[in-house]
Design a protein around this motif. Structure first.
Motif, mmCIF file in Angstrom:
data_model
loop_
_atom_site.group_PDB
_atom_site.id
_atom_site.type_symbol
_atom_site.label_atom_id
_atom_site.label_comp_id
_atom_site.label_asym_id
_atom_site.label_seq_id
_atom_site.Cartn_x
_atom_site.Cartn_y
_atom_site.Cartn_z
ATOM 1 N N ARG A 65 0.064 -36.342 -4.086
ATOM 2 C CA ARG A 65 0.823 -35.699 -3.012
ATOM 3 C C ARG A 65 1.547 -34.450 -3.539
ATOM 4 O O ARG A 65 1.721 -33.473 -2.811
ATOM 5 C CB ARG A 65 1.807 -36.716 -2.420
ATOM 6 C CG ARG A 65 2.494 -36.252 -1.173
ATOM 7 C CD ARG A 65 1.582 -36.174 0.042
ATOM 8 N NE ARG A 65 2.314 -35.607 1.169
ATOM 9 C CZ ARG A 65 1.810 -34.747 2.045
ATOM 10 N NH1 ARG A 65 0.556 -34.379 1.999
ATOM 11 N NH2 ARG A 65 2.558 -34.268 3.012
ATOM 12 N N GLU A 108 -1.022 -31.858 -3.428
ATOM 13 C CA GLU A 108 -1.337 -31.530 -2.033
ATOM 14 C C GLU A 108 -0.262 -30.619 -1.421
ATOM 15 O O GLU A 108 -0.582 -29.633 -0.762
ATOM 16 C CB GLU A 108 -1.436 -32.837 -1.249
ATOM 17 C CG GLU A 108 -2.130 -32.717 0.076
ATOM 18 C CD GLU A 108 -2.539 -34.087 0.620
ATOM 19 O OE1 GLU A 108 -1.811 -35.077 0.384
ATOM 20 O OE2 GLU A 108 -3.578 -34.166 1.286
ATOM 21 N N SER A 140 -5.837 -33.559 -4.557
ATOM 22 C CA SER A 140 -5.121 -34.223 -3.467
ATOM 23 C C SER A 140 -5.730 -35.592 -3.167
ATOM 24 O O SER A 140 -5.090 -36.437 -2.552
ATOM 25 C CB SER A 140 -5.139 -33.351 -2.222
ATOM 26 O OG SER A 140 -6.468 -33.145 -1.808
#
Ligand code: DUC
Ligand code: ZN
Ligand code: ZN
Length: 471
Positions: A372, A375, A13
């Motif tokens: 992202r 994440e 992330s």
């Protein structure tokens, strides 16, 4: 067994870098600069996985699934066996499923029943949230016991489905006050079910029975209204942590963004179906075909701003997580229960196998960064639901749940090739510019080049701690 994943690009992330990953037994032992890891001659019993040209990412965590959920007079068609195997094929190595307490039932018995379904049947690790379908003195007490002794630290309430899972505002407030005391998270199905039921009855009395009316009787304003009310109740309860599930509407997202900007513990997830599918193109398919896409919250209109806003929310973190709300029903005999009456179509879409791919397509399309992507599909779910750093990250000491992802591979989604127990695919014909190559669950290679190497029973129950995002 020692595994060395060599030559790949590790994505976390927080960044992307070339590194070799050493796995010892069930955990990650070390990350090395390329070429600095051990060689085959230095370590006996070492298996080398060549990840050249590929991404090495934490195994996906799907924080919202419903294996075998009883719903609308039938059961979600994936068992923990079929559903977790399909998940593994798609690069997901942990699911958090919803154990169920229905109105009048005992919470502990509901949880025990869910353990009974899952125990010994899972191919990947699993944890539970608890649906509280009847907030009363007993279930409030049980919430404490689940947090303290059972590793269940999040509770889903429903503002929809009166007579089934529905909680009224007083019940919601009491459960939120309890969550505030014991540090757990309230997950909310935010739709105004009382108003929706009126709209459904009015539509049916006008003879509007096709699947599209499922969506038309659940307007986005009623998702937004419920979201705003849930946020208000959470504030009144003392700023209880609140997580809005399966968000589909721009107006609801705006309410979450506003609460977050004001510093409240409000989080939200969306699902791939809301990012890719629409009221007109899928739910409005001719005849009864649209039943395949009946889910709640419903797919939204392509003529409104929802999809654009949801992608933007993912980038800005107003949407923290992408889960699937995997709740599959076969078309034949299950979705068909609603022939002639859309309100009897079991609600749900199956997608546990496709989330990692569908979100990677967002990277390809320039809607999300690689970091992202990782994440939203792995790291934040682990943090949000008390599994971090055991899960959700490639770091020494973490479980070796790893996906080698091939950006040069191609995936075509189809009922012909998927592994979920469904006779259709919600994403039939979708092409992904990427492919799951190798999947490792706690140090065991469970998928390699499309071949299944895992086994039922490998997956373990994960008692969870409290969310990392809360003090
Ligand atoms: N929504 C669905 O689509 N299915 C199961 C339950 C839910 O809230
Ligand atoms: Zn729901
Ligand atoms: Zn759900």
């Amino acid at each position: 067994m020692t595994l060395l994943i060599r030559g790949g690009t590790v994505v976390t992330s927080t960044g992307t870098h070339a590194a070799d990953v050493l796995v010892d037994g069930e955990t990650i032992a070390a990350l090395f600069a390329p070429g600095f890891g051990p060689s085959e001659t230095e370590v006996s019993d070492i298996e080398v996985i060549d990840a050249t040209g590929k991404y090495v990412v934490p195994g996906g965590i799907d924080a919202h699934t419903h294996m075998e959920l009883p719903f609308g007079g039938t059961f979600a068609s994936d068992t923990f066996d079929t559903g977790t195997k399909a998940a593994a094929f798609g690069g997901t190595t942990t699911i958090i499923d919803f154990a169920v307490q229905r109105t009048g039932e005992n919470v502990h018995e509901g949880l025990a029943a869910w353990h009974g379904k899952a125990d010994g049947n899972c191919h990947i690790d699993y944890a539970f949230h608890m649906i509280i379908g009847g907030v009363d003195d007993d279930s409030l007490k049980a919430m404490d016991a689940l947090v303290d002794h059972e590793g269940v630290t999040s509770f889903k309430l429903f503002m929809a489905y009166p007579g089934v899972f529905y909680s009224d505002d007083g019940q919601i407030l009491r459960a939120m006050q309890k969550a505030r005391e014991n540090g757990s998270m309230i997950m909310m199905h935010a739709e105004n079910g009382i108003a929706i039921d009126v709209l459904i009855q009015q539509a049916l009395s006008r003879g509007e029975t096709d699947p599209i009316h499922h969506g038309l009787t659940r307007p986005s304003e009623l998702e937004a209204e419920a979201t705003r009310r849930a946020i208000s109740l959470a504030k009144v309860a003392g700023d209880t942590p609140l997580y809005i599930v399966h968000m589909s509407a721009s107006e609801a997202l705006a309410a979450v963004a506003q609460a977050r900007d004001a510093g409240h513990n409000v989080f939200a997830e969306t699902c791939p179906q809301y990012l890719y599918l629409t009221l007109e193109d899928q739910l409005g398919a001719p005849g009864f075909e649209g039943a395949k896409w009946v889910c709640s919250t419903p797919l939204r209109s392509k003529h409104e701003s929802h999809q654009r806003d949801l992608w933007r929310g993912l980038r800005s973190n107003d949407l923290a997580i992408v889960s699937t709300d995997h709740c599959p029903f076969c078309f034949k005999d299950q979705k068909e229960l609603g022939l002639g009456d859309f309100s009897k179509i079991p609600n749900g879409i199956g997608g546990v196998e496709h989330r990692v791919d569908l979100l990677y397509q967002g990277v390809v399309d320039g809607k999300l960064s690689l970091e992202r992507w990782v994440e939203t599909i792995a790291t934040t779910p682990a943090r949000m639901f008390g599994l971090y750093p055991r899960k959700g990250v490639i770091a020494p000491g973490s479980d070796a749940d790893i996906v080698v992802y091939d950006p040069d591979g191609r995936t075509t989604i189809s009922v012909e090739t998927h592994h979920m127990n469904m006779d259709h695919s919600a994403y039939e014909g979708y092409q992904i510019k990427g492919k799951v190559d190798t999947v490792i669950s706690r140090g065991t290679v469970v998928v390699a080049s499309g071949e299944y190497l895992g086994r039922k029973g490998h997956g373990k129950y994960l008692p969870r701690g409290l969310s990392s995002y809360l003090s």
